[in-house]
Design an enzyme around this catalytic site. Structure first.
Site, PDB file in Angstrom:
ATOM      1  N   CYS A 156      -7.014  -4.048  -4.061  1.00 38.91           N
ATOM      2  CA  CYS A 156      -6.432  -2.754  -4.419  1.00 38.91           C
ATOM      3  C   CYS A 156      -6.805  -2.290  -5.820  1.00 38.91           C
ATOM      4  O   CYS A 156      -6.482  -1.159  -6.194  1.00 38.91           O
ATOM      5  CB  CYS A 156      -4.917  -2.821  -4.270  1.00 38.91           C
ATOM      6  SG  CYS A 156      -4.394  -3.462  -2.668  1.00 38.91           S
ATOM      7  N   HIS A 289       0.763   2.088 -10.335  1.00 37.43           N
ATOM      8  CA  HIS A 289       0.323   1.520  -9.057  1.00 37.43           C
ATOM      9  C   HIS A 289       1.381   1.822  -7.996  1.00 37.43           C
ATOM     10  O   HIS A 289       1.062   2.320  -6.922  1.00 37.43           O
ATOM     11  CB  HIS A 289       0.094   0.023  -9.218  1.00 37.43           C
ATOM     12  CG  HIS A 289      -0.541  -0.631  -8.037  1.00 37.43           C
ATOM     13  ND1 HIS A 289      -1.731  -0.187  -7.496  1.00 37.43           N
ATOM     14  CD2 HIS A 289      -0.164  -1.703  -7.286  1.00 37.43           C
ATOM     15  CE1 HIS A 289      -2.058  -0.957  -6.468  1.00 37.43           C
ATOM     16  NE2 HIS A 289      -1.123  -1.871  -6.314  1.00 37.43           N
ATOM     17  N   HIS A 325      -0.711   3.579   0.687  1.00 37.33           N
ATOM     18  CA  HIS A 325      -1.548   2.697  -0.120  1.00 37.33           C
ATOM     19  C   HIS A 325      -2.941   2.677   0.504  1.00 37.33           C
ATOM     20  O   HIS A 325      -3.142   2.112   1.580  1.00 37.33           O
ATOM     21  CB  HIS A 325      -0.947   1.289  -0.161  1.00 37.33           C
ATOM     22  CG  HIS A 325      -1.538   0.425  -1.229  1.00 37.33           C
ATOM     23  ND1 HIS A 325      -2.754   0.691  -1.829  1.00 37.33           N
ATOM     24  CD2 HIS A 325      -1.089  -0.711  -1.810  1.00 37.33           C
ATOM     25  CE1 HIS A 325      -3.015  -0.236  -2.724  1.00 37.33           C
ATOM     26  NE2 HIS A 325      -2.012  -1.105  -2.740  1.00 37.33           N
TER      27      HIS A 325
END
Length: 399
Positions: A156, A289, A325
């Protein structure tokens, strides 16, 4: 981390393909209006899953390249190519102009072109090859790129790693222009994996909310055209943002969980600030994030508190309530968002945040987008295994 020798890197082009819209203007408008791409997944069978929702792209934009070649590619490549085309157009680069430049490519991804491999897993044939490197190989061939080509699979955080490497290539003079990207498509493997870990929310992503229950997966691509300021001026391109610094670290704490104290995340932010020669007080906004998981959000809040002194925490937000995400695409899309924030003086809200987790005492923007004087932005992204990344962007002055 020392500031690398060489030329100042600037952003001259943006491209984005997401579940809330493609193209920077559509994406930005829908982001500020609080749109969400959440819908039932149709790109693979979810009948065996409790969770059946994700932020899926309804229609991938058409590419100008050979349509038969594009159709034979994996879904991630089909998402990324039109985003790259958008970014090159916005940077004022056509095929003829590009032929005179050393243009390189950095792609960050978690799954790569995973669908051909998943098809094989389910006994289906595919014309495409799979894997992360297949994306860069196809794009390098399609666009006849002459500069350095890199693939990053830092989960990620991969998009930020791609941007950082692009900055290094420009600073060292190994390329005239770098295309820095992050991309991932919805994947049965990732969907099943996060379900098995019980990390997925049953309904929506609620970053930093007291009632949050996990993440929602999404798909998309973010692209930045990066070049030296001197090169941009020479070809009369408009610099849209400056890339001042980056920082990376690794917790080495747990195979999936971040360090609860946020020490590695704090080190990454501090390294980016040192590289830029800036104090924490120079940061006007933080792109979080913000996955909506209990562990990540609390870790991130503690890291913010460690870097910024009490009373000087900058406003911050997460856009994962809008987009889900998007894994390797997340930090690249968030970098595109950060440039738009610098240009417009508006920071997006954190969607679905109703009641702040009392253990996350940071000023997260909620309710509506917030106008402000945003001149310097810190954009953070974290990954499994404690991989931490931060990039620092700044507005371009009139001179």
């Amino acid at each position: 981390m020392m500031k690398p020798p060489g030329r100042q890197a600037v952003v001259t082009g943006l491209g984005v393909v997401t579940s809330i819209g493609s193209g920077e203007e559509t994406f930005w408008r829908n982001l500020l209006e609080g749109s969400t791409g959440l819908k039932p997944v149709t790109v693979f069978d979810t009948s065996g899953h409790t969770n059946k929702l994700a932020c899926q792209i309804d229609e991938i934009p058409l590419s100008l390249y050979n349509q038969e070649e594009i159709r034979a590619s994996g879904r991630a490549t089909r998402i990324l190519v039109p985003a790259i085309e958008q970014a090159l157009r916005s940077a004022g680069l056509d095929q003829e102009a590009s032929a005179d430049c050393r243009i390189g490519l950095c792609v960050g991804t978690t799954m790569g072109d995973i669908d051909p491999l998943e098809n094989a897993l389910h006994g289906q044939r595919s014309r495409a090859f799979g894997g992360p490197h297949e994306i860069t190989g196809q794009i390098q061939k399609m666009m006849r790129l002459q500069g350095p080509v890199w693939t990053f699979t830092n989960a990620c955080a991969a998009g930020n790693f791609a941007i950082a490497r692009a900055v290094d290539e420009i600073a060292a003079g190994r390329a005239d222009i770098m295309i820095a990207c992050g991309v991932d498509s919805l994947s049965w493997v990732a969907f099943t994996g996060f379900s098995t870990l019980r990390a997925m929310a049953p309904d929506k992503c609620r970053p930093f909310d007291a009632a949050r229950k996990g993440l929602i997966l999404g798909e998309g691509a973010g692209v930045l055209v990066i070049e030296s300021l001197e090169h941009a001026i020479l070809r009369k391109a408009r610099p849209r943002a400056r890339l001042l610094g980056y920082g990376m670290s690794c917790d080495a704490h747990h195979i999936t969980q971040p360090d609860p104290a946020g020490r590695g995340a704090a080190r990454a932010m501090e390294a980016a600030l040192r590289m830029a020669g800036l104090a924490p007080g120079a940061v006007d906004y933080v792109s979080l994030h913000g996955t909506g998981t209990m562990a990540n959000d609390r870790m991130e809040a503690r890291a913010q508190e460690a870097v910024f002194s009490e009373g000087s925490l900058p406003p911050a937000s997460s856009i994962k309530g809008h987009l889900g995400h998007t894994l390797g695409a997340a930090s690249a899309i968030e970098a595109v968002m950060s440039v738009k924030c610098l240009e417009t003086g508006i920071a997006p809200m954190t969607l679905n945040l109703e009641q702040m987790d009392p253990e996350c005492s940071i000023p997260v923007i909620r309710g509506q987008s917030r106008p402000g004087k945003y001149r310097t932005i810190l954009s953070n992204s974290y990954a499994f295994g404690g991989v931490n990344s931060s990039i620092l962007l700044a507005a371009c002055t009139s001179d």
